[in-house]
Design a protein around this motif. Structure first.
Motif, short mmCIF file in Angstrom:
data_model
loop_
_atom_site.label_atom_id
_atom_site.label_comp_id
_atom_site.label_asym_id
_atom_site.label_seq_id
_atom_site.Cartn_x
_atom_site.Cartn_y
_atom_site.Cartn_z
N TRP A 3 0.82 -1.22 0.00
CA TRP A 3 0.00 0.00 0.00
C TRP A 3 0.85 1.27 0.00
O TRP A 3 0.50 2.25 -0.65
N MET A 4 1.97 1.26 0.74
CA MET A 4 2.84 2.44 0.79
C MET A 4 3.29 2.81 -0.62
O MET A 4 3.27 3.97 -1.02
N LYS A 5 3.69 1.80 -1.34
CA LYS A 5 4.21 2.02 -2.70
C LYS A 5 3.12 2.61 -3.59
O LYS A 5 3.32 3.61 -4.28
N ARG A 6 1.96 1.99 -3.55
CA ARG A 6 0.88 2.41 -4.44
C ARG A 6 0.37 3.81 -4.11
O ARG A 6 0.10 4.62 -5.00
N LEU A 7 0.25 4.09 -2.82
CA LEU A 7 -0.25 5.42 -2.45
C LEU A 7 0.80 6.50 -2.72
O LEU A 7 0.47 7.61 -3.12
N SER A 8 2.07 6.16 -2.51
CA SER A 8 3.12 7.16 -2.71
C SER A 8 3.30 7.49 -4.17
O SER A 8 3.60 8.63 -4.53
N LEU A 9 3.14 6.49 -5.03
CA LEU A 9 3.39 6.69 -6.45
C LEU A 9 2.13 6.94 -7.25
O LEU A 9 2.20 7.31 -8.41
N GLY A 10 0.97 6.77 -6.65
CA GLY A 10 -0.30 6.81 -7.39
C GLY A 10 -0.58 8.10 -8.14
O GLY A 10 -0.38 8.20 -9.35
#
Lengths: 312, 253, 191
Positions: free
Chosen positions: B145-152
């Motif tokens: 989730w961190m990855k997806r939210l940070s890069l979204g």
């Protein structure tokens, strides 16, 4: 085959106890009835998370906290299984959620009542989920495969809901004066809404004959309601709890408990949106949805970029 | 030193872990029914249950060693007697904050548990081995989730950077030495905080920078609150948590 | 993709050693990595699970025997030139769900289905290519599936309502459930 022949073939299959699966021919009315029923059922589970979910933070010991959290999580899971079943009939989750958030979709009225004390949590578990089990046990045999299978999964989990609630009510009813008063008050408020869950009297129920022929609803509202009443009345009385129905009598001949008349005015008013918490429940769902929009968009954006990167 | 002489110190140290998990689990449970999407509502409720389960496990070990009942510890202590790290008592705020806090805490727990499985005190090592399985899953979930939210999107990135900026001043306290702990470290019952921090940093810093594209905040002034001196948020949290239990402290629920 | 309408992934579980994979439902997820995680959280809250597959719904062909009797695609092999591994699931009984039937190497899903249907009876069928499957990493099995075994507070057998009612009816004092909160790894495993 003509439409008439197809219909006959379809009804024969059901009469033989066969399951209708996604892709099988079905009358448009069957599809629409099921979409309506299943999506309403799904919405009920999701909205149903809110009245009890509000008490997770106030659960009075560690075990109750964990159990209530698990139970409310289950409701979300049940909604999930049911949305899946409805989707197999051609409706999308998007469409179903939009209808709910716009206030156009129905859900079980019982969740439009407020939970005013901790005892409400136990009473909802025992009575509301107990009533749901009776209804769902019938639906587990229904003719539409995905709905029946979702019901089987749900019934297994629902028993935990009912028993944890009953355990709580038993302990409260035998506890301190404050606890006994708390649980009696909760029963006073939840008894009639629970009976209303089974719907109008058979004489007022439209669609019943068709639903029975199509293997969707094989027992009547009054029959299911009677089963529930016969089950819980003796147990509540054994605990010293008074049932708030001055007309409740035991019929020696049939062995049934005869309940007094339901306040049908209240029933219809709440179904039509006039319940104490209708607006609050929908508002909570709308807020969760709106507050979560940036999250869903972020995950979509990320996934779309991944897909573009993977394509040569 | 004979192990039973160390019991009181082990208890105090365990109480910190138990209070951390309890308060965090409580905050996590506030999302049940309100998460951004149905599947994640179910997933986050699972994380909340896991944290509460861990709290119960650590409180139970405290009970074995000291006779103190877990429910009494949780439902009758005042805020001044709680020993959780301040990060976990902060309100849930938005999804970015809650997810970031969970990520940072899960990796810290994971780092500590990995070393705790080597504890010379067997009951602790065994429990750590069980709990670590659940924390591993949390790490998978939160890092995805961190990855997806940070890069979204621009908005999600902005919120995630704000969340990280907000959490970061509270991070040092996750690894601060605790009174009495040096003796436990010496006896190889608890890992040395710097070792835990190193383990954590090695996993978290490169991930946040390279995989999430987030800026790790400059060290700021430490927050005013500590494990011993809590923010008003804890008092508010406990007011709710203990509300029903306090209606009748003698009652069994 | 639109808001709230993340893609759907069909979910398959193996619940016991030696039992075949079977269809459990579906999850919505933005991508396959989250689909696996979501499927675990939605479907593995209670024992038991050993293996979990997710397949994008649009990669799976699902037909009932009735449908297939009416219509078989005219040119099932058009455009295909590569042999791939396909998994075929079938619904054997009316009360059952889709259960793994065979893995067949073939030029097309329809061809694989045809082969499977020549070997087995079925009321409904599903086929998808191996490459569409995402599953839990076998190394992750402990962290994926074991935690559910310890959460026995989710099981109705933990709640002794019959016993408690008897105690009340016998006039005995009822003051505690006698059940302890669950601690990870310390509750008896359910099989």
């Amino acid at each position: 085959m003509t439409e008439e022949q197809k219909l006959k073939h379809f009804e024969d299959r059901i009469a033989r106890g066969e399951k209708i699966e996604p892709g099988d021919w079905m009358p448009e009315r069957y599809r629409r009835q099921l979409i309506r029923m299943i999506s309403q059922h799904a919405h009920s589970e999701i909205v149903g998370m809110l009245p009890e979910g509000a008490w997770i933070t106030r659960a009075p010991n560690l075990r109750r906290k964990l159990v209530l959290l698990a139970k409310v999580q289950d409701e979300a899971g049940h909604g999930q299984y049911l949305y899946h079943a409805a989707e197999t009939l051609g409706v999308t989750r998007q469409e179903m959620l939009e209808a709910l958030l716009k206030g156009e979709a129905k859900y079980s009225s019982v969740f439009n009542y407020p939970t005013l004390s901790w005892a409400d949590v136990g009473v909802i578990g025992w009575l509301v989920d107990g009533a749901a089990i009776i209804n769902q046990t019938m639906l587990a045999k229904c003719s539409y495969g995905p709905y029946a299978r979702a019901m089987v999964r749900i019934c297994a989990e629902e028993t935990f809901h009912k028993k944890q609630g009953q355990e709580m009510v038993i302990l409260l009813s035998q506890g301190t004066a404050l606890q006994r008063a708390m649980v009696q008050d909760a029963i006073n408020r939840w008894w009639w809404p629970t009976l209303m869950m089974f719907g109008p009297h058979d004489s007022e129920s439209k669609n019943s004959e068709e639903l029975t022929r199509w293997g969707i609803k094989t027992r009547s509202n009054d029959e299911l309601r009677q089963e529930f009443v016969d089950q819980v009345v003796p147990e509540l009385q054994a605990l010293g709890i008074t049932i708030p129905d001055p007309d409740l009598t035991f019929d020696e001949e049939t062995g049934n408990w005869r309940a007094g008349e339901i306040d049908w005015e209240e029933f219809w008013r709440v179904i039509k949106g006039g319940g104490p918490c209708n607006e609050e429940r929908l508002q909570a769902r709308r807020s969760a949805h709106d507050d979560g929009r940036w999250v869903r968009e972020a995950l979509q954006a990320y996934a779309s970029r991944q897909v573009r990167q993977e394509r040569p | 030193m004979p192990i039973d002489r160390l019991h009181p110190i082990i208890c105090s140290r365990l109480l910190l872990m138990a209070d951390d998990e309890l308060v965090l689990g409580h905050r996590d449970s506030e999302w049940t029914g309100h998460a951004p999407i149905l599947e994640e509502d179910i997933a986050f409720s699972n994380i909340a249950q896991d944290e509460l389960g861990h709290a119960i496990a650590w409180y139970s070990l405290v009970e074995e060693l000291s006779g103190k009942d877990p429910d009494r510890l949780v439902y009758t202590r005042g805020g001044a007697d709680f020993r959780n790290t301040p990060l976990v008592e902060l309100p849930k705020q938005d999804w970015a904050f809650s997810m970031t806090r969970q990520y940072l805490f899960d990796y810290a727990e994971s780092a500590r548990l990995e070393l705790l499985t080597q504890s010379a005190y067997r009951p602790l090592a065994d429990l750590a081995a069980k709990v670590t399985k659940e924390e591993e899953y949390h790490c998978r979930h939160t890092s995805a989730w961190m990855k997806r939210l940070s890069l979204g999107t621009e908005e999600s990135h902005r919120r995630m950077q704000s969340a990280l900026d907000a959490c970061w001043p509270y991070v040092p306290d996750l690894f601060s030495p605790v009174p009495g702990e040096e003796l436990l470290v010496q006896e190889r019952i608890f890992p040395a905080p710097p070792a835990v921090e190193r383990n954590w940093e090695q996993r978290v810093a490169p991930f946040l920078r390279a995989e999430c594209g987030l800026r790790i905040p400059e060290s700021a002034d430490p927050p005013a609150w500590t494990r011993e001196k809590h923010s008003p948020h804890l008092e508010e949290l406990l007011g709710e948590l203990q509300f029903v239990a306090r209606l009748d402290p003698k009652a069994k629920w | 993709m639109t808001d709230t309408q993340w893609p759907r992934y069909e979910v398959f579980l193996q619940t016991e050693e030696g039992k075949p994979l079977q269809h459990a439902g579906s999850v919505h997820a933005p991508d396959s990595e989250l689909a696996v995680l979501n499927a675990r959280d939605v479907f593995v809250r209670r024992p038991k699970c050993l293996l979990l597959w997710v397949v994008p719904a649009d990669r799976m062909i699902h037909r009932t025997s009735e449908e297939l009797a009416q219509a078989w695609p005219a040119n099932p092999l058009s455009g295909e030139s590569e042999r791939r591994l396909y998994h075929v699931f079938r619904k054997e009984s009316h009360r059952g769900t889709l259960v793994f039937a065979a893995s067949i190497e073939s030029l097309s899903a329809w061809d694989a289905l045809k082969v499977a249907m020549s070997r087995h009876e079925g009321l409904a069928w599903a086929v998808f290519p191996q490459e569409a499957v995402r599953q839990n990493d076998p190394h992750d099995r402990p962290s994926f599936f074991e935690p559910a075994l310890d959460k026995n507070y989710r099981l109705h057998g933990q709640y002794k309502t019959i016993q408690l009612m008897r105690q009340v009816e016998a006039g005995k004092k009822v003051s505690s459930t006698g059940a302890e909160p669950a601690k990870p790894g310390t509750s008896p495993r359910q099989t």
